[in-house]
Design a protein around this motif. Structure first.
Motif: not given
Length: 679
Positions: A520-540, A572-575
């Motif tokens: 986060g550019y405000g507080t500096g929190a580490l945030v996972e993209d909410s569509t990351y998992r479905q996107n990487i699996q779908g693309a692969i 982890s687990g992805y090529s």
């Protein structure tokens, strides 16, 4: 860092020889002028403040007006950024763009999501020009005086000395003709820190988008890459729907040829005709008789030293034939097709006598008398043997050699044929010719021909080549117009919503770089993209090559390692054939805006080294002015580079791996605009 001219460079080697005259005489008290008059030389010396001595007046001559020497161009001031990170000393050479009335009035581009961006800072950043195409050398000298030279990469204007031993060093830019080099600088190299991810420690810090105020942490990401990337791309080729119209039909003829280049008949025999082609092509238009052809003539000769054989020297298309004598003296003619001629008994002798000057008579020898015992007492009279008369030998006639049969010359069956024959009539004369129908089309728009994709300009109806923008997308075509389908890619995040990856693949996209998270550019929190998992699996699953990127706001190396640790926990687990990219850019109110270029570069190196130490490829993403000014490119040049620049043609002075050319692309399977890339 202040720079000053090194006056000694004018007094060494060739530099002194090139010194203009005015540099030598400036400030002197006398000037000597020399001029040639006729065959002699006239010289005069003038001392300022003194009247010249009287001299004889020379004969008047016409003297050409001397041409003034051109004023030499001033040397260009060269600047250098030197950074020491992880025992690597990076040197980046550049000049500053000259301020003109035109560029002073042109506002520098600002991020659409960064309304408070400092335009003064951006103007300064846009003025940096990397030194490319110029050979240069950087010398590192340690505290003991040992010097090591490093060549500057002419493609980037940078030099990187890697794994330098800890200690004090003097960095010197060697003189470059036409430039004023900066003064030497002393730097300290400290022992590097080995960056290792701590995946377990960071897992508890990863937050989901629902747990943070994304409007205060991630609102800039929706337009990631829009900061100083310049204007949007515009079409370079008019778009048109695909069309295919028949233009003409022609018959194409193909003939079989002999080794000598003559047309063959259907039975494989060579003809006396040569093929005729359309000018500049291999298109057969007919045949013409070869006036020098001798394939149907035949002549028999005795071979020297071969009294028992005759060789028929036939045409080039006929097999050699030979006549020879058999053991019983018969003459046999062997034709080229393997048949044997029947000998003539009337003319063929039955024997071949041995040569002799006189016939030898045949003599019958007289038998020896046989002794008969004489009986006692009667006496037997002695019989005198009678000599056997010698027969008179008969005279044998000397045989006359039989003449070898002369083969009858082969008749040319084409003697009455025309001297030229059209291609369409060759088959009528039994030539080995085939014909096919060729259809020519006029193409427009996208076309798939023999498995290759082309785009035909609707005006010229010719396939386009090179980089072209069609409906807002940049495509790369080969010299023959073939589309490079391995080059098109996209990068996505939650702002693209739900994606149909099979439709994306079917639209010609071959790779995707997916955002896995951000700080986060405000507080500096580490945030996972909410569509990351479905996107990487779908693309692969769709068969695309994939990579990931992380939007950073790290302000020190420890935070950068923490960000890399988060990425490693998510991949982890992805090529990842395309590896992991560190996304660094300006954002209004961003917590990392205020750090120096050296600090920001150190963060990028810490992130990339942590990723590489885990076995993945690492790279850095940003736009041109950020690479030029907010990072020390020399220290990150060893990583993959992903450049964002929204233009028809990329204008970037450094090497790169991927070019993001638009943020408003359209791809089947994605309902929103999407970033488009060429890799």
């Amino acid at each position: 860092m202040f720079n000053k001219r090194n006056p000694m460079k004018y007094f060494s080697g060739n530099a002194f020889a090139r010194l203009p005259l005015y540099k030598l005489v400036a400030g002197s008290s006398a000037v000597v002028l020399t001029a040639s008059i006729g065959l002699g030389v006239f010289a005069a010396s003038f001392v300022p403040g003194q009247a010249p001595e009287a001299t004889p007046t020379p004969e008047p001559v016409v003297t050409a007006t001397p041409t003034p020497s051109p004023t030499p161009e001033p040397d260009v001031e060269l600047l250098a950024d030197i950074s020491v990170i992880q025992q690597d000393v990076g040197v980046q050479l550049y000049t500053m763009e000259e301020q003109t009335a035109e560029n002073a009035q042109t506002p520098s581009p600002t991020p659409s999501d960064a309304s408070g961006a400092d335009e003064t800072e951006e103007s300064l950043m846009e003025g940096k020009i990397p030194l490319v195409g110029v050979a240069a050398t950087v010398t590192l000298t340690d505290s003991e005086g040992e010097a090591t030279d490093y060549a500057v990469d002419t493609e980037t204007g940078t030099a990187l000395a890697e794994e330098v031993e800890p200690g004090e060093y003097t960095v010197t830019i060697q003189p470059i003709e036409g430039y004023i080099v900066p003064e030497s600088t002393t730097v300290t190299v400290e022992e590097k820190v080995v960056y290792q991810a701590d995946v377990d420690a960071v897992k508890d810090k990863i937050m989901q988008s629902s747990q943070v105020n994304e409007s205060a942490e991630d609102s800039a990401v929706n337009t990631a890459g829009s900061a100083p990337i310049a204007e949007e791309v515009t079409d370079t080729v008019q778009y048109a729907e695909s069309a295919k119209e028949e233009k003409s039909r022609t018959t194409v003829y193909t003939a079989k040829l002999s080794s000598s280049g003559h047309l063959l008949f259907n039975d494989g025999q060579e003809s006396p005709y040569l093929p005729v082609y359309k000018d500049g092509t291999q298109e057969l238009t007919g045949a013409t008789r070869d006036s020098g052809y001798t394939g149907y003539s035949a002549m028999s000769v005795w071979l020297p030293g071969a009294a028992d054989s005759i060789v028929n020297l036939g045409g080039t298309s006929r097999t050699m034939s030979m006549a020879h004598r058999t053991d019983d003296g018969a003459m046999v003619l062997e034709e080229g097709n393997g048949s044997t001629a029947t000998p003539n008994p009337e003319t063929t002798p039955t024997a071949e006598p041995s040569p002799s000057t006189e016939p030898t008579p045949t003599v019958t020898p007289t038998p020896e008398p046989t002794a008969t015992p004489t009986p006692t007492p009667t006496a037997t009279p002695t019989v005198t043997p009678t000599a056997t008369p010698t027969p008179t030998p008969s005279q044998t006639a000397t045989p006359v050699p039989t003449e070898a049969p002369t083969p009858t010359p082969a008749k040319d069956p084409t003697a009455d044929w025309p001297s030229t024959i059209e291609a369409s009539k060759l088959a009528e004369y039994n030539f080995a010719v085939t014909s096919t129908e060729k259809i020519e089309y006029v193409y427009t728009g996208w076309q798939q021909i023999d498995g290759v994709t082309y785009y035909y300009d609707p005006v010229t109806h010719e396939p386009v080549t090179g980089n072209q923008v069609i409906q807002g997308d940049v495509y790369t075509f080969g010299a023959d117009g073939a589309l490079n389908r391995t080059a098109r890619g996209i990068d996505v995040s939650k702002f693209q919503g739900t994606i149909d990856w099979n439709a994306v693949k079917a639209d010609g996209i071959t790779f995707a770089i997916i955002r896995c998270g951000y700080r986060g550019y405000g507080t500096g929190a580490l945030v996972e993209d909410s569509t990351y998992r479905q996107n990487i699996q779908g693309a692969i699953n769709a068969g695309l090559k994939v990579g990931v990127y992380f939007y950073s706001q790290a302000i020190n190396e420890a935070e950068a390692v923490e960000e890399a640790s988060m990425v490693l926990s998510l991949v982890s687990g992805y090529s990842l054939p395309l590896g992991v990219y560190y996304d660094t850019e300006s954002v209004a109110g961003g917590r990392a805006n205020a750090i120096s270029a050296a600090q920001r570069t150190a963060c990028a190196v810490a992130f990339c080294e942590t990723i590489r130490n885990a076995g993945y490829k690492a790279g850095v993403y940003s736009y041109a002015s950020w690479f030029y000014n907010a990072l020390n490119f020399a220290n990150i040049s060893k990583y993959n580079i992903w450049i964002a620049q929204y233009r028809d043609t990329l204008s970037f002075n450094y090497k790169y791996n991927i070019w993001q050319y638009t943020g408003s692309g359209r791809v089947n399977g994605i309902s929103t605009a999407v970033d488009m890339n060429i890799g």
